[in-house]
Design a protein around this motif. Structure first.
Motif, PDB file in Angstrom:
ATOM      1  N   TRP A  46       0.811  -1.226   0.000  1.00 10.98           N
ATOM      2  CA  TRP A  46       0.000   0.000   0.000  1.00 10.98           C
ATOM      3  C   TRP A  46       0.843   1.273   0.000  1.00 10.98           C
ATOM      4  O   TRP A  46       0.418   2.303  -0.526  1.00 10.98           O
ATOM      5  CB  TRP A  46      -0.958  -0.010   1.190  1.00 10.98           C
ATOM      6  CG  TRP A  46      -2.174  -0.841   0.950  1.00 10.98           C
ATOM      7  CD1 TRP A  46      -2.496  -2.032   1.536  1.00 10.98           C
ATOM      8  CD2 TRP A  46      -3.235  -0.561   0.025  1.00 10.98           C
ATOM      9  NE1 TRP A  46      -3.680  -2.508   1.036  1.00 10.98           N
ATOM     10  CE2 TRP A  46      -4.161  -1.630   0.106  1.00 10.98           C
ATOM     11  CE3 TRP A  46      -3.500   0.481  -0.859  1.00 10.98           C
ATOM     12  CZ2 TRP A  46      -5.326  -1.678  -0.653  1.00 10.98           C
ATOM     13  CZ3 TRP A  46      -4.658   0.435  -1.625  1.00 10.98           C
ATOM     14  CH2 TRP A  46      -5.555  -0.633  -1.520  1.00 10.98           C
ATOM     15  N   VAL A  49       1.384   2.781  -3.469  1.00 12.16           N
ATOM     16  CA  VAL A  49       0.260   3.299  -4.267  1.00 12.16           C
ATOM     17  C   VAL A  49       0.439   4.796  -4.498  1.00 12.16           C
ATOM     18  O   VAL A  49       0.546   5.581  -3.560  1.00 12.16           O
ATOM     19  CB  VAL A  49      -1.087   3.006  -3.586  1.00 12.16           C
ATOM     20  CG1 VAL A  49      -2.223   3.615  -4.394  1.00 12.16           C
ATOM     21  CG2 VAL A  49      -1.292   1.505  -3.441  1.00 12.16           C
ATOM     22  N   LEU A  52      -4.567   7.203  -8.601  1.00 10.51           N
ATOM     23  CA  LEU A  52      -5.829   6.572  -8.985  1.00 10.51           C
ATOM     24  C   LEU A  52      -6.486   7.496 -10.000  1.00 10.51           C
ATOM     25  O   LEU A  52      -6.757   8.660  -9.709  1.00 10.51           O
ATOM     26  CB  LEU A  52      -6.725   6.383  -7.768  1.00 10.51           C
ATOM     27  CG  LEU A  52      -8.124   5.832  -8.040  1.00 10.51           C
ATOM     28  CD1 LEU A  52      -8.052   4.455  -8.683  1.00 10.51           C
ATOM     29  CD2 LEU A  52      -8.944   5.777  -6.743  1.00 10.51           C
ATOM     30  N   PHE A 131       0.914  -0.545 -13.035  1.00  7.04           N
ATOM     31  CA  PHE A 131      -0.471  -0.073 -12.946  1.00  7.04           C
ATOM     32  C   PHE A 131      -1.416  -1.143 -13.448  1.00  7.04           C
ATOM     33  O   PHE A 131      -1.028  -2.062 -14.171  1.00  7.04           O
ATOM     34  CB  PHE A 131      -0.674   1.258 -13.681  1.00  7.04           C
ATOM     35  CG  PHE A 131      -0.408   1.251 -15.163  1.00  7.04           C
ATOM     36  CD1 PHE A 131      -1.404   0.876 -16.069  1.00  7.04           C
ATOM     37  CD2 PHE A 131       0.823   1.655 -15.673  1.00  7.04           C
ATOM     38  CE1 PHE A 131      -1.170   0.892 -17.441  1.00  7.04           C
ATOM     39  CE2 PHE A 131       1.067   1.680 -17.040  1.00  7.04           C
ATOM     40  CZ  PHE A 131       0.073   1.295 -17.924  1.00  7.04           C
ATOM     41  N   ARG A 143      -5.178   2.097 -11.190  1.00  4.32           N
ATOM     42  CA  ARG A 143      -4.429   2.309  -9.951  1.00  4.32           C
ATOM     43  C   ARG A 143      -2.950   2.149 -10.260  1.00  4.32           C
ATOM     44  O   ARG A 143      -2.535   1.179 -10.906  1.00  4.32           O
ATOM     45  CB  ARG A 143      -4.857   1.323  -8.871  1.00  4.32           C
ATOM     46  CG  ARG A 143      -3.981   1.395  -7.608  1.00  4.32           C
ATOM     47  CD  ARG A 143      -4.619   0.691  -6.446  1.00  4.32           C
ATOM     48  NE  ARG A 143      -5.686   1.513  -5.881  1.00  4.32           N
ATOM     49  CZ  ARG A 143      -6.770   1.044  -5.288  1.00  4.32           C
ATOM     50  NH1 ARG A 143      -6.966  -0.256  -5.215  1.00  4.32           N
ATOM     51  NH2 ARG A 143      -7.674   1.873  -4.795  1.00  4.32           N
ATOM     52  N   LYS A 145       1.112   2.075  -8.887  1.00  2.00           N
ATOM     53  CA  LYS A 145       2.050   1.856  -7.787  1.00  2.00           C
ATOM     54  C   LYS A 145       3.463   2.162  -8.260  1.00  2.00           C
ATOM     55  O   LYS A 145       3.791   1.928  -9.418  1.00  2.00           O
ATOM     56  CB  LYS A 145       1.974   0.409  -7.289  1.00  2.00           C
ATOM     57  CG  LYS A 145       0.642   0.031  -6.670  1.00  2.00           C
ATOM     58  CD  LYS A 145       0.644  -1.409  -6.168  1.00  2.00           C
ATOM     59  CE  LYS A 145      -0.669  -1.754  -5.491  1.00  2.00           C
ATOM     60  NZ  LYS A 145      -0.659  -3.148  -4.954  1.00  2.00           N
ATOM     61  N   TYR A 268      -5.073   7.284  -2.340  1.00  2.00           N
ATOM     62  CA  TYR A 268      -5.541   6.646  -3.569  1.00  2.00           C
ATOM     63  C   TYR A 268      -6.213   5.291  -3.333  1.00  2.00           C
ATOM     64  O   TYR A 268      -6.465   4.552  -4.275  1.00  2.00           O
ATOM     65  CB  TYR A 268      -4.375   6.483  -4.544  1.00  2.00           C
ATOM     66  CG  TYR A 268      -3.651   7.775  -4.808  1.00  2.00           C
ATOM     67  CD1 TYR A 268      -4.298   8.854  -5.402  1.00  2.00           C
ATOM     68  CD2 TYR A 268      -2.312   7.943  -4.431  1.00  2.00           C
ATOM     69  CE1 TYR A 268      -3.637  10.053  -5.619  1.00  2.00           C
ATOM     70  CE2 TYR A 268      -1.646   9.135  -4.660  1.00  2.00           C
ATOM     71  CZ  TYR A 268      -2.312  10.182  -5.251  1.00  2.00           C
ATOM     72  OH  TYR A 268      -1.649  11.372  -5.476  1.00  2.00           O
ATOM     73  N   ALA A 269      -6.497   4.957  -2.071  1.00  2.00           N
ATOM     74  CA  ALA A 269      -7.223   3.728  -1.766  1.00  2.00           C
ATOM     75  C   ALA A 269      -8.724   4.015  -1.763  1.00  2.00           C
ATOM     76  O   ALA A 269      -9.151   5.164  -1.586  1.00  2.00           O
ATOM     77  CB  ALA A 269      -6.789   3.176  -0.412  1.00  2.00           C
ATOM     78  N   THR A 270      -9.527   2.979  -1.955  1.00  2.00           N
ATOM     79  CA  THR A 270     -10.987   3.127  -1.997  1.00  2.00           C
ATOM     80  C   THR A 270     -11.586   2.373  -0.808  1.00  2.00           C
ATOM     81  O   THR A 270     -12.240   1.342  -0.974  1.00  2.00           O
ATOM     82  CB  THR A 270     -11.563   2.618  -3.323  1.00  2.00           C
ATOM     83  OG1 THR A 270     -11.098   1.279  -3.560  1.00  2.00           O
ATOM     84  CG2 THR A 270     -11.106   3.487  -4.482  1.00  2.00           C
TER      85      THR A 270
END
Length: 293
Positions: A46, A49, A52, A131, A143, A145, A268-270
């Motif tokens: 994570w 990341v 996004l 990605f 997404r 990274k 950028y996490a959901t």
């Protein structure tokens, strides 16, 4: 004299046993926490990341710099990587001439992208970056990274409360007649559909509480909760906690393993948010604290 000596030895034995048990427990939590930190810091974890990007119908350009729809980090030095042609939920990558891109170790020039909707997505690699195509409800995106991201390079370590075994409690599952589909809010302003087996009821610090878990694919129970510590010491949006599937209606909730969601480390996490009813009116001073960037 003999009787007194036996009494003293017996007292010493019983007083030492809890300390040894507590030491073993502390070691087990420390080992678990070390594993969580290693997982967070790992390559493509994570902390890597870095972006996004929601796709629009038609051609979406990919490259490093503000002119591109999917913006790679500055470690990509060739300007334009290529284009993603997106129509009705399907995406095809077309790589610009002279750019080295791979997927599963093979060079790519044109490739249809599989999303993460039903499992492992197609991963596109270039240098330190990777990605992939994602779907979140009715939205499709990319997404990104980067293993050389600032967040990963500058990571200061996770931040925890001292281990306190009083925050390890037995919870009783008050099961629904059938697992119930619930709508769990997320940071995008939408909802994820998840399945809940019932309510977990437990005692903590002499008072009764309940939380509603959702089912993971492997049978694990996943809890997203808020508590009074979110205003001061812990991540504002709440924390995650996992528990084993209930056996004979019981499972263990160990709040020393309460942890921050990925959103605490990357924008950028959901992430899902705590569902209605999963806010405790007690400060859970256990588990992970806020991450100090």
């Amino acid at each position: 004299m003999k009787t007194t000596l036996i009494t003293l030895l017996t007292a010493a034995l019983f007083s030492a046993a809890p300390a040894h048990a507590e030491s073993d427990y502390v070691k087990s939590i420390e080992k678990w926490r070390a594993g969580e930190e290693a997982d967070l810091k790992k390559e493509n974890g994570w902390l890597s990341v870095s972006g996004l990007f929601w796709l629009r119908e038609g051609v979406n350009t990919v490259g490093a710099g503000p002119a591109y729809d999917v913006r790679l980090t500055d470690s990509f030095k060739q300007g334009k990587l290529g284009e993603i042609d997106f129509h009705d939920g399907t995406a095809t990558l077309k790589v610009a001439q002279g750019v080295e891109v791979t997927s599963q170790g093979q060079p790519v020039t044109t490739l249809a992208l599989v999303s993460d909707e039903k499992g492992k997505p197609t991963e596109i690699r270039t240098g330190s970056q990777v990605f992939y195509f994602i779907r979140r409800e009715d939205r499709f995106g990319i997404r990104l990274k980067d293993n050389e991201s600032k967040a990963r390079v500058d990571f200061k370590g996770m931040n925890w409360f001292p281990i306190d075994e009083s925050y390890k409690v037995i919870a009783h599952l008050e099961a629904f007649p059938e697992p119930k589909e619930i709508m769990v809010p997320n940071v995008l302003g939408g909802h994820f559909k998840m399945t809940s087996p019932g309510l977990l009821k437990f005692e903590l610090k002499g008072k009764s509480y309940s939380l509603q878990p959702v089912n993971e694919d492997d049978g694990t129970l996943f809890l997203i909760f808020r508590d009074a510590s979110n205003d001061t010491d812990t991540y504002e949006a709440g924390r995650f906690l996992y528990a084993e599937k209930a056996v004979n209606g019981e499972t263990v909730l160990d709040f020393n393993k309460a942890q921050n969601p990925p959103c605490a480390f990357t924008p950028y996490a959901t992430c899902p948010l705590a569902p209605s009813g999963n806010t405790l009116n007690i400060a859970i001073e256990a588990g992970e604290k806020r991450y100090e960037h």
